[in-house]
Design a protein around this motif. Structure first.
Motif, PDB file in Angstrom:
ATOM      1  N   VAL A  70       1.428  -0.981   0.092  1.00 48.33           N
ATOM      2  CA  VAL A  70       0.242   0.079  -0.039  1.00 48.33           C
ATOM      3  C   VAL A  70       0.829   1.038  -0.157  1.00 48.33           C
ATOM      4  N   LEU A  71       0.310   2.094  -0.384  1.00 52.94           N
ATOM      5  CA  LEU A  71       0.974   3.465  -0.602  1.00 52.94           C
ATOM      6  C   LEU A  71       0.256   4.546  -0.702  1.00 52.94           C
ATOM      7  N   LEU A  72      -0.171   5.771   0.634  1.00 49.82           N
ATOM      8  CA  LEU A  72      -0.576   6.122   1.238  1.00 49.82           C
ATOM      9  C   LEU A  72      -0.034   7.245   0.310  1.00 49.82           C
ATOM     10  N   ARG A  73      -1.224   8.326  -0.165  1.00 49.76           N
ATOM     11  CA  ARG A  73      -0.768   9.401  -1.289  1.00 49.76           C
ATOM     12  C   ARG A  73      -2.296  10.492  -0.806  1.00 49.76           C
ATOM     13  N   PRO A  74      -1.365  11.351  -0.976  1.00 49.27           N
ATOM     14  CA  PRO A  74      -2.369  13.010  -1.061  1.00 49.27           C
ATOM     15  C   PRO A  74      -4.116  12.491  -2.307  1.00 49.27           C
ATOM     16  N   GLY A  75      -4.492  13.749  -1.574  1.00 43.81           N
ATOM     17  CA  GLY A  75      -6.074  13.169  -2.153  1.00 43.81           C
ATOM     18  C   GLY A  75      -6.070  13.394  -3.856  1.00 43.81           C
ATOM     19  N   ASN A  76      -4.810  14.784  -3.724  1.00 42.55           N
ATOM     20  CA  ASN A  76      -4.878  15.142  -5.627  1.00 42.55           C
ATOM     21  C   ASN A  76      -3.745  14.700  -5.548  1.00 42.55           C
ATOM     22  N   ALA A  77      -3.736  13.154  -5.413  1.00 40.48           N
ATOM     23  CA  ALA A  77      -2.531  12.542  -6.649  1.00 40.48           C
ATOM     24  C   ALA A  77      -3.008  11.531  -8.012  1.00 40.48           C
ATOM     25  N   GLY A  78      -2.258  11.892  -8.411  1.00 34.95           N
ATOM     26  CA  GLY A  78      -2.715  11.719  -9.619  1.00 34.95           C
ATOM     27  C   GLY A  78      -3.066   9.791 -10.259  1.00 34.95           C
ATOM     28  N   SER A  79      -4.058   9.819 -10.908  1.00 36.80           N
ATOM     29  CA  SER A  79      -5.238   8.339 -10.640  1.00 36.80           C
ATOM     30  C   SER A  79      -3.949   7.187 -11.921  1.00 36.80           C
ATOM     31  N   ASN A  80      -3.949   7.805 -13.133  1.00 38.74           N
ATOM     32  CA  ASN A  80      -2.550   6.838 -13.926  1.00 38.74           C
ATOM     33  C   ASN A  80      -0.757   7.697 -13.146  1.00 38.74           C
ATOM     34  N   THR A  81      -0.471   7.641 -12.993  1.00 42.66           N
ATOM     35  CA  THR A  81       0.676   8.211 -11.987  1.00 42.66           C
ATOM     36  C   THR A  81       1.603   7.170 -12.398  1.00 42.66           C
ATOM     37  N   ALA A  82       2.329   6.590 -12.757  1.00 38.92           N
ATOM     38  CA  ALA A  82       3.346   5.396 -13.542  1.00 38.92           C
ATOM     39  C   ALA A  82       3.934   4.883 -12.171  1.00 38.92           C
ATOM     40  N   ALA A  83       5.049   6.159 -11.194  1.00 40.43           N
ATOM     41  CA  ALA A  83       5.961   5.909 -11.152  1.00 40.43           C
ATOM     42  C   ALA A  83       5.675   5.009  -9.624  1.00 40.43           C
ATOM     43  N   ASP A  84       3.767   5.795  -8.795  1.00 40.24           N
ATOM     44  CA  ASP A  84       3.483   5.172  -8.113  1.00 40.24           C
ATOM     45  C   ASP A  84       3.312   4.027  -7.925  1.00 40.24           C
ATOM     46  N   HIS A  85       2.571   3.286  -9.315  1.00 42.22           N
ATOM     47  CA  HIS A  85       2.045   1.814  -9.078  1.00 42.22           C
ATOM     48  C   HIS A  85       3.245   1.275  -9.412  1.00 42.22           C
ATOM     49  N   ILE A  86       4.689   1.806 -10.303  1.00 42.68           N
ATOM     50  CA  ILE A  86       6.079   0.972  -9.985  1.00 42.68           C
ATOM     51  C   ILE A  86       6.152   0.827  -8.585  1.00 42.68           C
TER      52      ILE A  86
ATOM     53  N   GLY B 194      -7.401   1.190 -16.563  1.00 42.88           N
ATOM     54  CA  GLY B 194      -7.027   2.028 -17.639  1.00 42.88           C
ATOM     55  C   GLY B 194      -5.666   3.375 -16.459  1.00 42.88           C
ATOM     56  N   ALA B 195      -5.960   3.257 -15.101  1.00 43.93           N
ATOM     57  CA  ALA B 195      -5.469   3.928 -14.734  1.00 43.93           C
ATOM     58  C   ALA B 195      -3.926   3.023 -15.008  1.00 43.93           C
ATOM     59  N   GLY B 196      -3.942   2.087 -15.057  1.00 45.81           N
ATOM     60  CA  GLY B 196      -2.656   1.409 -14.976  1.00 45.81           C
ATOM     61  C   GLY B 196      -2.268   1.392 -16.726  1.00 45.81           C
ATOM     62  N   GLY B 197      -2.849   1.838 -18.056  1.00 44.55           N
ATOM     63  CA  GLY B 197      -2.640   1.830 -19.355  1.00 44.55           C
ATOM     64  C   GLY B 197      -1.670   2.784 -19.547  1.00 44.55           C
ATOM     65  N   THR B 198      -0.119   2.972 -18.658  1.00 38.63           N
ATOM     66  CA  THR B 198      -0.010   4.396 -19.322  1.00 38.63           C
ATOM     67  C   THR B 198       1.453   3.581 -20.154  1.00 38.63           C
ATOM     68  N   HIS B 199       2.036   4.492 -21.033  1.00 39.30           N
ATOM     69  CA  HIS B 199       3.646   3.497 -21.731  1.00 39.30           C
ATOM     70  C   HIS B 199       4.362   3.756 -20.858  1.00 39.30           C
ATOM     71  N   GLU B 200       4.539   4.334 -19.241  1.00 36.19           N
ATOM     72  CA  GLU B 200       5.651   4.122 -19.037  1.00 36.19           C
ATOM     73  C   GLU B 200       5.257   3.021 -18.305  1.00 36.19           C
ATOM     74  N   LEU B 201       4.074   2.668 -17.773  1.00 32.69           N
ATOM     75  CA  LEU B 201       4.387   1.371 -16.461  1.00 32.69           C
ATOM     76  C   LEU B 201       4.377   0.370 -17.173  1.00 32.69           C
ATOM     77  N   VAL B 202       3.633   0.356 -18.670  1.00 33.71           N
ATOM     78  CA  VAL B 202       3.836  -1.174 -19.442  1.00 33.71           C
ATOM     79  C   VAL B 202       5.162  -1.393 -20.303  1.00 33.71           C
ATOM     80  N   ASN B 203       5.522  -0.058 -20.504  1.00 34.03           N
ATOM     81  CA  ASN B 203       7.245  -0.371 -21.063  1.00 34.03           C
ATOM     82  C   ASN B 203       7.818  -0.955 -19.679  1.00 34.03           C
ATOM     83  N   TRP B 204       8.163  -0.472 -18.254  1.00 33.50           N
ATOM     84  CA  TRP B 204       8.705  -0.794 -17.186  1.00 33.50           C
ATOM     85  C   TRP B 204       8.034  -2.631 -17.818  1.00 33.50           C
ATOM     86  N   LEU B 205       6.435  -3.029 -17.367  1.00 37.18           N
ATOM     87  CA  LEU B 205       6.577  -4.036 -16.709  1.00 37.18           C
ATOM     88  C   LEU B 205       7.606  -5.303 -18.165  1.00 37.18           C
TER      89      LEU B 205
END
Length: 474
Positions: free
Chosen positions: A194-210, A243-254
């Motif tokens: 789990v990663l606690l984030r502020p309420g305004n954190a982006g839904s599709n932030t690849a760095a957080d998903h990674i 869809g929040a995980g469907g970013t170029h950066e995350l898919v490339n990292w995976l």
């Protein structure tokens, strides 16, 4: 005419010493702690935070809080339920001591959370080994991978807590991102990270998903990931995301990590034009939850009609069309009177379980992550009770501990019973709150469960399984 005296007996009440105990079913959780060795692991990794003359171990404090959350608590003070039953839960720290322990851990939150995660990973490896063929990692391979789901949720803050912020739904609070290990249809699931984030954190932030996925991989046994959470076995682990995980950066990292993935894909604006280029004969009926053909829904591959420059090689895009529900409005990417949704995957078609409807059903089962989020909110996540952001990070780790304990208890002790799939609300009503009395016999404490309790046999059978497991070393 007969006088009506009411539906329920009228009782006189008083308060006096009694051998009765409350939350007696919580012994299922304490036996799970013992079987998995989680108590010893936490005591070892949190030793640097224990003061020389302290009566209460920081690991015991965290476990008491986790058990209290599993039993239905939602704040630090709810550990008082355990404090009144030392015969079952042992010595429990006072409220001030609990608060000081959380504050001490929060003062060096990164190190404390790393230590807690290390203890959880060791206990998880042991729990899965004890579960044998019922463990999530049993017989996983590229065709039947272990599934990790990621999902975010909003947690409302009812006061001005540190780093609380406005959310995209016009609320105020936090936006934590979770990763869950899916148990499939036979069980529930485990909170891996789990990663606690502020309420305004982006839904599709690849760095957080990674970051969350990396933490989740570190929770898996070494035979799946190798050392340090780095995968060495291709496609034995599947990462699912919306869809929040469907970013170029995350898919490339995976792809670089050699992980299998199934993530939501945002269709382009000219989707209606692409839709009409798909031959009608290529549409295949989609499956329902039972794997049977579903009326009114079809799937097809869209990969060759899309410009996928910048996306990794081997990525495929699969689209689903279905008749919208009555009253539903179509979106701009819908076409032909159908609702269109898509996902991307690097799983190739071929053989049983890999046809387009199979892959689409596999992706749609990502909705189980929403159930896991709901369970987490019913186990302490709905209320982040502390002022400091790092203190609430520790609280989220305790919520994850509570989720682990519940999932391991169900996997190890309730294997052959429907209770393996029961959610916390039902577990609390039927198992955790069972009436009991505590007695002493020949220097041994004996917990007498009420014979008339409807699920007493379920508890006794579960306890017998837990106590029949090889004791944790140490």
């Amino acid at each position: 005419m007969r006088k009506h005296t009411g539906f329920y007996p009228r009782l006189k009440t008083d308060v006096r010493a009694s051998g009765a105990v409350g939350q007696a079913g919580g012994v299922l959780l304490t036996e799970t702690v013992r079987a998995t060795g989680l108590d010893r692991e936490l005591a070892a990794v949190l030793a640097p935070w224990r003061k020389p003359l302290a009566r209460h171990d920081p690991g015991k404090v965290l476990l008491d809080l986790a058990v209290a959350l599993a039993l239905g608590g939602d704040c630090l003070a709810d550990v008082g339920v355990l404090r009144t039953e030392p015969g079952i839960y042992g010595p429990v720290a006072s409220d001030p001591t609990v608060s000081r322990t959380i504050a001490a851990l929060a003062a060096d939150a990164d190190a404390a959370l790393a230590a807690i995660d290390a203890a959880r990973a060791q206990a998880r490896t042991r729990a899965w080994r004890l579960a044998s063929d019922q463990a999530p990692d049993q017989d996983v391979d590229a065709r039947e991978p272990l599934v990790i789901d990621t999902d975010a949720t909003l947690v409302t803050a009812h006061s001005d807590k540190e780093q609380a912020a406005a959310t995209f739904k016009r609320g105020y609070g936090f936006h934590p991102l979770w990763a869950f290990i899916d148990h499939g249809a036979a069980g529930t699931g485990e909170p891996a990270a789990v990663l606690l984030r502020p309420g305004n954190a982006g839904s599709n932030t690849a760095a957080d998903h990674i970051r969350v996925i990396t933490s989740a991989l570190a929770q898996l046994p070494d035979h799946l990931t190798g050392s340090g959470g780095r995968t060495r076995a291709s496609k034995k682990i599947l990462i699912r995301a919306d869809g929040a995980g469907g970013t170029h950066e995350l898919v490339n990292w995976l792809t670089k990590q050699r992980l299998a993935y199934s993530v939501g894909f945002t269709l382009p604006e000219h989707t209606p034009e692409l839709y009409h280029q798909i031959p009608e004969k290529t549409w295949t009926p989609a499956y329902d939850a039972d794997g049977e053909a579903r009326d009114g829904a079809w799937v097809a591959e869209l990969t060759n009609l899309l410009d996928l420059d910048g996306w990794p090689k081997g990525m495929r895009v699969i689209v689903r069309r279905e008749r919208p529900h009555p009253g539903a409005q179509l979106r701009f990417e819908d076409a032909g009177g159908y609702r269109l949704t898509a996902f991307a995957t690097n799983t190739a078609v071929g053989g049983p379980g890999r046809q387009l409807p199979d892959l689409e059903l596999r992706h749609r089962r990502r909705a189980r992550a929403e159930d896991r989020i709901r369970i987490a909110k019913d186990t302490g996540l709905a209320n982040l009770p502390l002022q400091g952001f790092d203190a609430n990070r520790i609280w989220c780790a305790i919520v994850a501990l509570a989720g682990d304990l519940t999932a391991w208890m169900q996997t190890l002790a309730l294997t052959d019973h429907d209770a393996r799939r029961w959610e916390p609300k039902r577990l609390r009503l039927r198992l955790f709150t069972i009436p009991a009395t505590l007695a002493r016999r020949a220097r041994t404490k004996v917990l007498h469960l009420a014979r008339h309790a409807p699920w007493a046999d379920v508890i006794t059978g579960a306890l017998a399984r837990l106590r029949g497991l090889d004791p944790a070393p140490g």
